[in-house]
Enzyme design. Structure first.
Site, short mmCIF file in Angstrom:
data_model
loop_
_atom_site.label_atom_id
_atom_site.label_comp_id
_atom_site.label_asym_id
_atom_site.label_seq_id
_atom_site.Cartn_x
_atom_site.Cartn_y
_atom_site.Cartn_z
N ASP A 176 0.84 -1.18 0.00
CA ASP A 176 0.00 0.00 0.00
C ASP A 176 0.89 1.25 0.00
OD1 ASP A 176 -2.12 -1.75 0.24
OD2 ASP A 176 -2.35 -1.44 2.40
N ARG A 177 0.40 2.31 -0.59
CA ARG A 177 1.21 3.53 -0.73
C ARG A 177 1.77 4.04 0.59
NH1 ARG A 177 0.19 8.51 -4.91
NH2 ARG A 177 2.28 9.37 -4.69
#
Length: 229
Positions: free
Chosen positions: A61-62
């Site tokens: 995930d970012r």
């Protein structure tokens, strides 16, 4: 272009320590991707003409930092994809939480339902239509300044699995507003780090362990690093 933190590199694979702001593959934001930066690095270092091949075998995930593995050849990509499907690749994460689990170690099993519109997952104790089984193992590593470090090993790889399951037991990850932590981190990250990946090399067939250091941009990570190495 931001400098890459290369953790491992050979003719078949390359591993990078992702910062929390990096996005692995393109999305609707149109921001520069980690995979594009790795391609540009390979193209320049090896003076490669034309398009550089790079296979994305997994994602983070970012707002999550840590080790990301890429394939440099189609052979390595297909074999790594198979290894991920067969769950022979072990991934270990570190998470900082403000609340302790009821037990210092344990195995969490939930059924996770993804809501694509909200880009969020929901954990349920029992099976329900459309939900996928999610299993992780955790242990308490240490505590410092009202926060605790948990080490997490995944048995399955579901959407936002660690974030969702820890929140479900009342231990949302520091900075993770989406899953119930009350305050954001200053840099927009969440305090979840992909610490280690262990697997058999897809071509050389030798055991590989790749470890990513925690972010230098976050003082709390630095303090835990001083305690835990």
């Amino acid at each position: 272009m931001k400098k890459l933190d290369i953790l491992y590199e050979d003719n078949h694979i390359i591993a990078v320590n992702k910062s929390a702001s990096d996005i692995v593959q393109g999305d609707k934001t149109g921001d520069e991707t980690l995979s594009d930066r790795v391609k540009a690095y390979i193209k320049k270092k090896y003076d490669k003409p034309g398009e550089v091949f790079l296979g994305v075998v997994h994602r983070l995930d970012r707002p999550v930092s840590g080790v990301v593995l890429f394939a440099r050849t189609s052979k390595a990509l297909s074999r790594l994809n198979k290894m991920f499907q067969e769950k022979t690749i072990k991934k270990t994460y570190w998470a900082l939480v403000a609340e302790l689990p009821t037990e210092d170690s344990g195995r969490l099993k939930h059924y996770i339902l993804k809501n694509s519109e909200k880009n969020k997952s929901y954990a349920f104790p029992k099976p329900r239509n459309g939900a996928k089984e999610a299993i992780l193992n955790y242990r308490l590593v240490s505590g410092l300044k009202n926060y605790y470090m948990l080490e997490v090993d995944l048995e399955t790889g579901r959407h936002h699995q660690i974030r969702c399951q820890l929140a479900k037991i009342g231990c949302p990850i520091r900075g993770d507003l989406k899953y119930g932590f009350p305050r954001s981190n200053k840099d927009g990250s969440i305090s979840l780090h992909a610490r280690k990946i262990e697997f058999e090399h897809p071509v050389k067939k030798e055991p590989i362990t790749i470890i990513a250091s925690t972010p230098d941009t976050e003082n709390l990570w630095k303090e835990f690093r001083n305690v835990n190495g």
